[in-house]
Design a protein around this motif. Structure first.
Motif, mmCIF file in Angstrom:
data_model
loop_
_atom_site.group_PDB
_atom_site.id
_atom_site.type_symbol
_atom_site.label_atom_id
_atom_site.label_comp_id
_atom_site.label_asym_id
_atom_site.label_seq_id
_atom_site.Cartn_x
_atom_site.Cartn_y
_atom_site.Cartn_z
ATOM 1 N N ILE A 204 4.683 -5.040 -6.151
ATOM 2 C CA ILE A 204 4.183 -6.401 -6.008
ATOM 3 C C ILE A 204 4.918 -7.088 -4.860
ATOM 4 C CG2 ILE A 204 3.974 -8.665 -7.120
ATOM 5 C CD1 ILE A 204 2.249 -6.848 -8.598
ATOM 6 N N LEU A 205 4.166 -7.513 -3.845
ATOM 7 C CA LEU A 205 4.770 -8.238 -2.724
ATOM 8 C C LEU A 205 4.694 -9.743 -2.948
ATOM 9 C CD1 LEU A 205 3.264 -6.214 0.263
ATOM 10 C CD2 LEU A 205 5.499 -5.925 -0.839
ATOM 11 N N ARG A 206 3.609 -10.174 -3.598
ATOM 12 C CA ARG A 206 3.464 -11.581 -3.951
ATOM 13 C C ARG A 206 2.908 -11.626 -5.362
ATOM 14 N NH1 ARG A 206 0.342 -15.514 -5.571
ATOM 15 N NH2 ARG A 206 0.546 -17.579 -4.648
ATOM 16 N N ASP A 207 3.656 -12.193 -6.261
ATOM 17 C CA ASP A 207 3.212 -12.233 -7.655
ATOM 18 C C ASP A 207 2.354 -13.481 -7.888
ATOM 19 O OD1 ASP A 207 2.918 -11.637 -10.354
ATOM 20 O OD2 ASP A 207 5.031 -11.144 -10.624
ATOM 21 N N LEU A 208 1.703 -13.526 -9.042
ATOM 22 C CA LEU A 208 0.892 -14.674 -9.416
ATOM 23 C C LEU A 208 1.766 -15.910 -9.646
ATOM 24 C CD1 LEU A 208 -1.291 -12.905 -12.109
ATOM 25 C CD2 LEU A 208 -1.961 -13.496 -9.781
ATOM 26 N N ASP A 209 1.179 -17.091 -9.393
ATOM 27 C CA ASP A 209 1.836 -18.334 -9.790
ATOM 28 C C ASP A 209 1.521 -18.653 -11.240
ATOM 29 O OD1 ASP A 209 2.857 -18.788 -7.239
ATOM 30 O OD2 ASP A 209 0.990 -19.741 -6.583
ATOM 31 N N THR A 210 0.429 -18.054 -11.760
ATOM 32 C CA THR A 210 -0.120 -18.420 -13.067
ATOM 33 C C THR A 210 0.417 -17.517 -14.167
ATOM 34 O OG1 THR A 210 -2.155 -18.834 -11.830
ATOM 35 C CG2 THR A 210 -2.323 -18.886 -14.230
ATOM 36 N N ASN A 211 0.700 -18.105 -15.322
ATOM 37 C CA ASN A 211 1.005 -17.332 -16.520
ATOM 38 C C ASN A 211 -0.323 -16.856 -17.121
ATOM 39 O OD1 ASN A 211 1.803 -16.291 -18.949
ATOM 40 N ND2 ASN A 211 2.634 -18.214 -19.761
ATOM 41 N N THR B 209 -4.483 1.800 -6.921
ATOM 42 C CA THR B 209 -3.986 0.425 -6.818
ATOM 43 C C THR B 209 -4.344 -0.364 -8.076
ATOM 44 O OG1 THR B 209 -4.332 0.488 -4.424
ATOM 45 C CG2 THR B 209 -4.076 -1.681 -5.421
ATOM 46 N N LEU B 210 -5.607 -0.284 -8.458
ATOM 47 C CA LEU B 210 -6.047 -1.080 -9.605
ATOM 48 C C LEU B 210 -5.487 -0.564 -10.915
ATOM 49 C CD1 LEU B 210 -9.697 -2.215 -8.972
ATOM 50 C CD2 LEU B 210 -7.600 -3.531 -9.032
ATOM 51 N N GLN B 211 -5.327 0.739 -11.029
ATOM 52 C CA GLN B 211 -4.744 1.277 -12.256
ATOM 53 C C GLN B 211 -3.337 0.716 -12.464
ATOM 54 O OE1 GLN B 211 -4.744 5.536 -14.096
ATOM 55 N NE2 GLN B 211 -3.202 5.542 -12.512
ATOM 56 N N SER C 111 0.854 -1.180 0.000
ATOM 57 C CA SER C 111 0.000 0.000 0.000
ATOM 58 C C SER C 111 0.890 1.230 0.000
ATOM 59 C CB SER C 111 -0.936 -0.009 1.198
ATOM 60 O OG SER C 111 -0.202 -0.232 2.365
ATOM 61 N N TYR C 112 0.685 2.084 -0.965
ATOM 62 C CA TYR C 112 1.431 3.331 -1.038
ATOM 63 C C TYR C 112 0.879 4.279 0.017
ATOM 64 C CZ TYR C 112 -2.829 4.046 -3.532
ATOM 65 O OH TYR C 112 -4.150 4.062 -3.844
ATOM 66 N N ASN C 113 1.620 5.329 0.260
ATOM 67 C CA ASN C 113 1.180 6.320 1.249
ATOM 68 C C ASN C 113 0.280 7.345 0.562
ATOM 69 O OD1 ASN C 113 0.974 8.555 2.936
ATOM 70 N ND2 ASN C 113 2.865 7.999 3.991
ATOM 71 N N HIS C 114 -1.011 7.315 0.913
ATOM 72 C CA HIS C 114 -1.976 8.214 0.264
ATOM 73 C C HIS C 114 -1.591 9.683 0.437
ATOM 74 C CE1 HIS C 114 -5.290 5.590 -1.018
ATOM 75 N NE2 HIS C 114 -4.818 4.786 -0.105
ATOM 76 N N GLY C 115 -1.007 10.011 1.610
ATOM 77 C CA GLY C 115 -0.743 11.406 1.920
ATOM 78 C C GLY C 115 0.418 11.997 1.151
ATOM 79 N N THR C 116 1.437 11.198 0.912
ATOM 80 C CA THR C 116 2.664 11.775 0.372
ATOM 81 C C THR C 116 2.974 11.321 -1.045
ATOM 82 O OG1 THR C 116 3.964 9.987 1.315
ATOM 83 C CG2 THR C 116 3.721 11.984 2.648
ATOM 84 N N ASP C 117 2.416 10.214 -1.495
ATOM 85 C CA ASP C 117 2.796 9.688 -2.799
ATOM 86 C C ASP C 117 1.620 9.806 -3.755
ATOM 87 O OD1 ASP C 117 3.817 6.401 -4.065
ATOM 88 O OD2 ASP C 117 3.765 8.375 -4.991
ATOM 89 N N SER C 118 1.748 10.658 -4.757
ATOM 90 C CA SER C 118 0.645 10.830 -5.692
ATOM 91 C C SER C 118 0.828 9.980 -6.950
ATOM 92 C CB SER C 118 0.517 12.297 -6.087
ATOM 93 O OG SER C 118 1.720 12.736 -6.665
#
Ligand code: IMP
Ligand code: MG
Length: 183
Positions: A81-88, A106-108, A68-75
């Protein structure tokens, strides 16, 4: 000022109806296709587990975890990615499953990342949507419920890691608004 768990905003019966409706739509829209549901950890795991049981076509499931980025300081809204997909995902019909869309950042960021991996199609399904707070113009194909600009907990959604287990969605309030005190 302390925070308290306030009134039920969305009760379990409405949540169940919402999952049935979304699952039915996805089953019809993707009939005959090879669907991969991608849950965004941690919040989406409760919704995904209900949603998938209302989907009547074969689906696979995978998860991704993002910082999660910092809503207050990071625009910039770029998530890590902390955990990537196992699936191709190449050639797969990907449906990203989220608990709630707030700013949409986040979704963008996740959408741009997954699109570089050449899925056959890409769609977003969220349980809850707070469109008033949107900062990134993202198109969301499946929205369970539009909610007002309040902070909610329960049904997978947390406040400081807690309350994901509440079966109904409740509003987090300041203690002077009344309600059940937080732990
Ligand atoms: P966005 O990038 O601002 O759209 O952030 C979406 C994420 O913020 C969600 O996946 C949640 O983890 C969190 N979030 C946003 N609004 C709420 C809320 O009302 N309750 C709990 N978590 C929230
Ligand atoms: Mg989340």
């Amino acid at each position: 000022m302390g925070m308290v768990i306030g009134d039920v905003l969305v009760d379990r019966d409405r949540i169940r109806a919402m999952c049935a409706e979304l699952g039915g739509r996805i089953s019809r829209d993707y009939a005959g296709k090879d669907v991969l549901l991608v849950g965004v950890l941690t919040g989406a795991f409760v919704f995904l587990s209900d949603l998938m049981r209302h989907i009547s076509i074969p689906v696979s499931v995978d998860f991704v975890a993002v910082s999660s980025y910092n809503h207050g300081t990071d625009s910039s809204g770029v998530v890590r990615i902390l955990r990537d997909l196992d699936t191709n995902v190449e050639g797969r019909h990907v449906i990203l499953v989220e608990d709630i869309i707030d700013t949409g950042l986040t979704l963008q960021s996740l959408r741009e990342l997954l699109r570089t991996r050449n899925p056959a199609s890409f769609a977003i399904c969220t349980a809850f949507d707070k469109p008033e707070r949107r900062r990134a113009p993202i198109h969301v194909e499946y929205v369970g419920m539009v909610i007002p600009d309040r902070f909610i907990v329960g049904y997978g959604l947390d406040f400081a890691g807690r309350y994901r287990n509440l079966p109904d969605v409740r509003i987090l309030k300041n203690e002077n608004e009344g309600g059940i005190p937080c732990l």
